[in-house]
Design a protein around this motif. Structure first.
Motif, PDB file in Angstrom:
ATOM      1  N   GLY A 154      20.195   8.230  -7.326  1.00  0.00           N
ATOM      2  CA  GLY A 154      20.730   6.990  -7.869  1.00  0.00           C
ATOM      3  C   GLY A 154      20.397   5.776  -7.019  1.00  0.00           C
ATOM      4  N   ASP A 155      20.763   4.595  -7.522  1.00  0.00           N
ATOM      5  CA  ASP A 155      20.576   3.347  -6.788  1.00  0.00           C
ATOM      6  C   ASP A 155      21.467   3.322  -5.556  1.00  0.00           C
ATOM      7  OD1 ASP A 155      18.912   2.533  -8.837  1.00  0.00           O
ATOM      8  OD2 ASP A 155      20.454   1.366  -9.854  1.00  0.00           O
ATOM      9  N   ASN A 156      21.027   2.576  -4.538  1.00  0.00           N
ATOM     10  CA  ASN A 156      21.822   2.359  -3.323  1.00  0.00           C
ATOM     11  C   ASN A 156      22.249   3.680  -2.691  1.00  0.00           C
ATOM     12  OD1 ASN A 156      21.728  -0.474  -3.830  1.00  0.00           O
ATOM     13  ND2 ASN A 156      23.334  -0.167  -5.339  1.00  0.00           N
ATOM     14  N   GLY A 199       5.770  15.747  -7.282  1.00  0.00           N
ATOM     15  CA  GLY A 199       6.543  14.525  -7.263  1.00  0.00           C
ATOM     16  C   GLY A 199       6.750  13.857  -8.599  1.00  0.00           C
ATOM     17  N   LYS A 200       5.934  14.159  -9.590  1.00  0.00           N
ATOM     18  CA  LYS A 200       5.989  13.420 -10.856  1.00  0.00           C
ATOM     19  C   LYS A 200       7.291  13.616 -11.625  1.00  0.00           C
ATOM     20  CE  LYS A 200       2.305  11.061 -10.736  1.00  0.00           C
ATOM     21  NZ  LYS A 200       2.396   9.626 -10.580  1.00  0.00           N
ATOM     22  N   ASN A 201       8.100  14.577 -11.273  1.00  0.00           N
ATOM     23  CA  ASN A 201       9.384  14.745 -11.959  1.00  0.00           C
ATOM     24  C   ASN A 201      10.556  14.408 -11.040  1.00  0.00           C
ATOM     25  OD1 ASN A 201       9.236  16.945 -10.314  1.00  0.00           O
ATOM     26  ND2 ASN A 201       9.324  18.464 -11.924  1.00  0.00           N
ATOM     27  N   ILE A 202      10.296  13.603  -9.994  1.00  0.00           N
ATOM     28  CA  ILE A 202      11.333  13.091  -9.093  1.00  0.00           C
ATOM     29  C   ILE A 202      11.478  11.596  -9.362  1.00  0.00           C
ATOM     30  CG2 ILE A 202      11.954  12.640  -6.687  1.00  0.00           C
ATOM     31  CD1 ILE A 202      10.354  15.177  -5.958  1.00  0.00           C
ATOM     32  N   SER A 203      12.716  11.118  -9.538  1.00  0.00           N
ATOM     33  CA  SER A 203      12.974   9.706  -9.833  1.00  0.00           C
ATOM     34  C   SER A 203      13.918   9.119  -8.796  1.00  0.00           C
ATOM     35  CB  SER A 203      13.609   9.556 -11.218  1.00  0.00           C
ATOM     36  OG  SER A 203      12.738  10.038 -12.212  1.00  0.00           O
ATOM     37  N   LEU A 204      13.588   7.918  -8.336  1.00  0.00           N
ATOM     38  CA  LEU A 204      14.415   7.226  -7.351  1.00  0.00           C
ATOM     39  C   LEU A 204      14.863   5.881  -7.896  1.00  0.00           C
ATOM     40  CD1 LEU A 204      12.228   7.779  -4.148  1.00  0.00           C
ATOM     41  CD2 LEU A 204      13.927   9.289  -5.144  1.00  0.00           C
ATOM     42  N   ILE A 235      10.017   5.053  -9.236  1.00  0.00           N
ATOM     43  CA  ILE A 235      10.585   4.497  -8.008  1.00  0.00           C
ATOM     44  C   ILE A 235      11.168   3.127  -8.324  1.00  0.00           C
ATOM     45  CG2 ILE A 235       9.117   5.723  -6.380  1.00  0.00           C
ATOM     46  CD1 ILE A 235       7.498   3.137  -6.055  1.00  0.00           C
ATOM     47  N   GLY A 236      12.328   2.869  -7.746  1.00  0.00           N
ATOM     48  CA  GLY A 236      12.958   1.566  -7.899  1.00  0.00           C
ATOM     49  C   GLY A 236      12.446   0.607  -6.846  1.00  0.00           C
ATOM     50  N   LYS A 237      13.124  -0.516  -6.716  1.00  0.00           N
ATOM     51  CA  LYS A 237      12.769  -1.497  -5.690  1.00  0.00           C
ATOM     52  C   LYS A 237      13.374  -1.066  -4.360  1.00  0.00           C
ATOM     53  CE  LYS A 237      12.729  -5.253  -8.990  1.00  0.00           C
ATOM     54  NZ  LYS A 237      13.309  -6.523  -9.382  1.00  0.00           N
ATOM     55  N   ASN A 238      12.708  -1.438  -3.277  1.00  0.00           N
ATOM     56  CA  ASN A 238      13.215  -1.199  -1.926  1.00  0.00           C
ATOM     57  C   ASN A 238      13.446   0.284  -1.628  1.00  0.00           C
ATOM     58  OD1 ASN A 238      13.306  -4.018  -1.465  1.00  0.00           O
ATOM     59  ND2 ASN A 238      15.267  -4.094  -2.539  1.00  0.00           N
ATOM     60  N   VAL A 239      12.456   1.100  -1.928  1.00  0.00           N
ATOM     61  CA  VAL A 239      12.519   2.524  -1.597  1.00  0.00           C
ATOM     62  C   VAL A 239      11.799   2.727  -0.272  1.00  0.00           C
ATOM     63  CG1 VAL A 239      11.753   4.828  -2.248  1.00  0.00           C
ATOM     64  CG2 VAL A 239      12.650   3.279  -3.979  1.00  0.00           C
ATOM     65  N   LYS A 262       0.834  -1.206   0.000  1.00  0.00           N
ATOM     66  CA  LYS A 262       0.000   0.000   0.000  1.00  0.00           C
ATOM     67  C   LYS A 262       0.868   1.254   0.000  1.00  0.00           C
ATOM     68  CE  LYS A 262      -3.772   2.419   2.071  1.00  0.00           C
ATOM     69  NZ  LYS A 262      -5.005   2.351   2.783  1.00  0.00           N
ATOM     70  N   ARG A 263       1.938   1.238   0.779  1.00  0.00           N
ATOM     71  CA  ARG A 263       2.838   2.390   0.840  1.00  0.00           C
ATOM     72  C   ARG A 263       3.527   2.598  -0.511  1.00  0.00           C
ATOM     73  NH1 ARG A 263       6.679   3.205   4.956  1.00  0.00           N
ATOM     74  NH2 ARG A 263       5.809   5.268   5.184  1.00  0.00           N
ATOM     75  N   GLU A 264       3.927   1.506  -1.154  1.00  0.00           N
ATOM     76  CA  GLU A 264       4.575   1.612  -2.462  1.00  0.00           C
ATOM     77  C   GLU A 264       3.602   2.163  -3.508  1.00  0.00           C
ATOM     78  OE1 GLU A 264       6.388  -1.446  -5.681  1.00  0.00           O
ATOM     79  OE2 GLU A 264       7.165  -1.635  -3.651  1.00  0.00           O
ATOM     80  N   ALA A 265       2.328   1.753  -3.418  1.00  0.00           N
ATOM     81  CA  ALA A 265       1.318   2.270  -4.356  1.00  0.00           C
ATOM     82  C   ALA A 265       1.148   3.780  -4.188  1.00  0.00           C
ATOM     83  CB  ALA A 265      -0.013   1.547  -4.142  1.00  0.00           C
TER      84      ALA A 265
END
Length: 134
Positions: free
Chosen positions: A89-91, A65-70, A50-54, A38-41
């Motif tokens: 970036g990742d990690n 937020g629509k122009n922010i990438s993780l 959004i990547g995995k494990n954010v 639910k939080r990821e949604a």
């Protein structure tokens, strides 16, 4: 701005986008005890990518937020503000109370206002927390 017009943050479209984002970030902060799915949604509705494990510690704020990438494996501390158009970036670790005003590269620990790189993430960081080694 790209079309040569003056930026007007009171434009009705921008005001609606800001209100929507504020409602979603508030809902995200209140969802702390709910399922990760639910939080990821909610994050997917707020952010552009959004990547995995954010993970965000509450509270998280952004105007649009629509122009922010993780990337994958991003941890963001409490009370962080991420400016428009930023890519993490990742990690990456963002320390609590930081204001992220520019892109952050992969595999770094950052903090501050404005946010800056404290150090690279090393292999030792990837072994996990062991309180017996303090």
């Amino acid at each position: 701005m790209q079309c040569g017009m003056m930026y007007n943050d009171l434009d009705p479209e921008l005001m609606r986008a800001r209100q929507k984002t504020m409602a979603l970030t508030t809902a995200y902060a209140q969802s702390y005890s709910q399922s990760p799915a639910k939080r990821e949604a909610l994050l997917a509705k707020i952010l552009g990518k959004i990547g995995k494990n954010v993970h965000f510690e509450p509270t998280f704020r952004c105007e649009f937020g629509k122009n922010i990438s993780l990337g994958d494996n991003v941890w963001i501390g409490a009370a962080v503000h991420i400016n428009q158009g930023v890519t993490l970036g990742d990690n990456t670790v963002i320390g609590s109370g930081s204001v992220v005003t520019h892109d952050i590269s992969s595999n770094v620990v950052t903090y501050g206002d404005p946010c800056r790189v404290a150090r690279k993430i090393t292999a030792a960081d990837k072994t996990g927390y062991d309180p017996t080694k303090i």
